[in-house]
Scaffold this active site. Structure first.
Site, PDB file in Angstrom:
ATOM      1  N   ASP A   1       4.444  -3.656  12.263  1.00  0.00           N
ATOM      2  CA  ASP A   1       4.915  -4.912  11.690  1.00  0.00           C
ATOM      3  C   ASP A   1       5.293  -4.648  10.234  1.00  0.00           C
ATOM      4  O   ASP A   1       4.918  -3.612   9.665  1.00  0.00           O
ATOM      5  CB  ASP A   1       3.799  -5.955  11.784  1.00  0.00           C
TER       6      ASP A   1
ATOM      7  N   ASP B   1       5.860  -7.549   7.235  1.00  0.00           N
ATOM      8  CA  ASP B   1       5.214  -8.430   6.256  1.00  0.00           C
ATOM      9  C   ASP B   1       3.709  -8.488   6.489  1.00  0.00           C
ATOM     10  O   ASP B   1       3.254  -8.814   7.598  1.00  0.00           O
ATOM     11  CB  ASP B   1       5.804  -9.840   6.348  1.00  0.00           C
TER      12      ASP B   1
END
Length: 242
Positions: free
Chosen positions: A39, A41
């Protein structure tokens, strides 16, 4: 619970990998994997303040009132917006949020250990999988000074975002990897749910959520607790001592 480390309750007793702080029972440590799907953020870069500023400004413009407290981390913008505004305001809202987020990149920084971990992987064994738009993903990585890998899957690439498995399945397919031999690294429950649904093993990283809020095969306080060794047939995770 070991300090600085948790493991999923579903791990079997037959797993014997041992971490550097004495924990046992990991199905993940010491095992060879094809690829690692990160991922962005909250996992690789900290964009929380910028995200909150943009969403709060949009909320004020959309007239959501004081009950609106900002974005739900790890969930695509369309899913959040659709719960908050009438159908005829959805497209405007998505466009406006993206505009505001592209305008506000101040204070986005690389999280501890993230760049080193990503750069330790060969190009064909790494990917970024994010719920944001491609333009925003690239802008945030550039703002933070984070090197962009060749494989980046965004919400523009899949019909459904997290918590559905499609983003991680798409990343694995682009790398030519079996999802069951991939590890998803995530900071948000929705992302971890998507990784499990795709058949991947999961690592949760504390930050936007506390360690006890993350349901993953392995949970660490930050990525600087991890090291990846590259072998001829894949990659192997190790835990570093605190």
């Amino acid at each position: 619970m070991e300090q600085g480390l948790t493991t999923a309750a579903s791990m079997t007793e037959s797993s014997t990998s041992t971490s550097t702080d004495g924990a046992t029972g990991h199905v993940l440590l010491g095992r060879v994997f094809d690829a690692v799907l990160f991922d962005m953020d909250g996992t690789l870069v900290d964009s929380t303040r910028a995200v909150n500023r943009a969403w709060m400004r949009w909320g004020a413009e959309a007239g959501l009132g004081p009950s609106f407290t900002g974005a739900e981390h790890g969930v695509p913008a369309r899913q959040m917006v659709a719960r908050l505004v009438p159908e005829d305001k959805i497209e405007w809202s998505i466009g406006r949020v993206l505009e505001l987020e592209l305008d506000d990149l101040e204070g986005i920084v690389i999280l501890p250990g993230a760049a080193e971990l990503m750069q330790s992987l060969p190009e064909g064994r790494r990917a970024i999988v994010t719920s944001c738009a491609r333009s925003l993903c690239l802008a945030r990585l550039e703002s933070a000074g984070f090197p962009v890998p060749a494989t980046v899957v965004t919400i523009d690439d899949t019909p459904r975002g997290k918590p559905f498995p499609e983003p991680f399945l798409a990343a694995a397919a682009r790398l030519g990897a079996d999802p069951r031999r991939c590890v998803v690294v995530e900071d948000a429950p929705a992302g971890l749910e998507a990784g499990r649904a795709a058949g991947c093993l999961t690592i949760g990283v504390a930050g936007t959520h506390t360690m006890d809020q993350l349901d993953a095969d392995l949970v660490v306080p930050s990525l600087d607790r991890l090291r990846i060794s590259v072998r001829d047939n894949g990659v192997v995770f190790e835990l570093l001592p605190e």
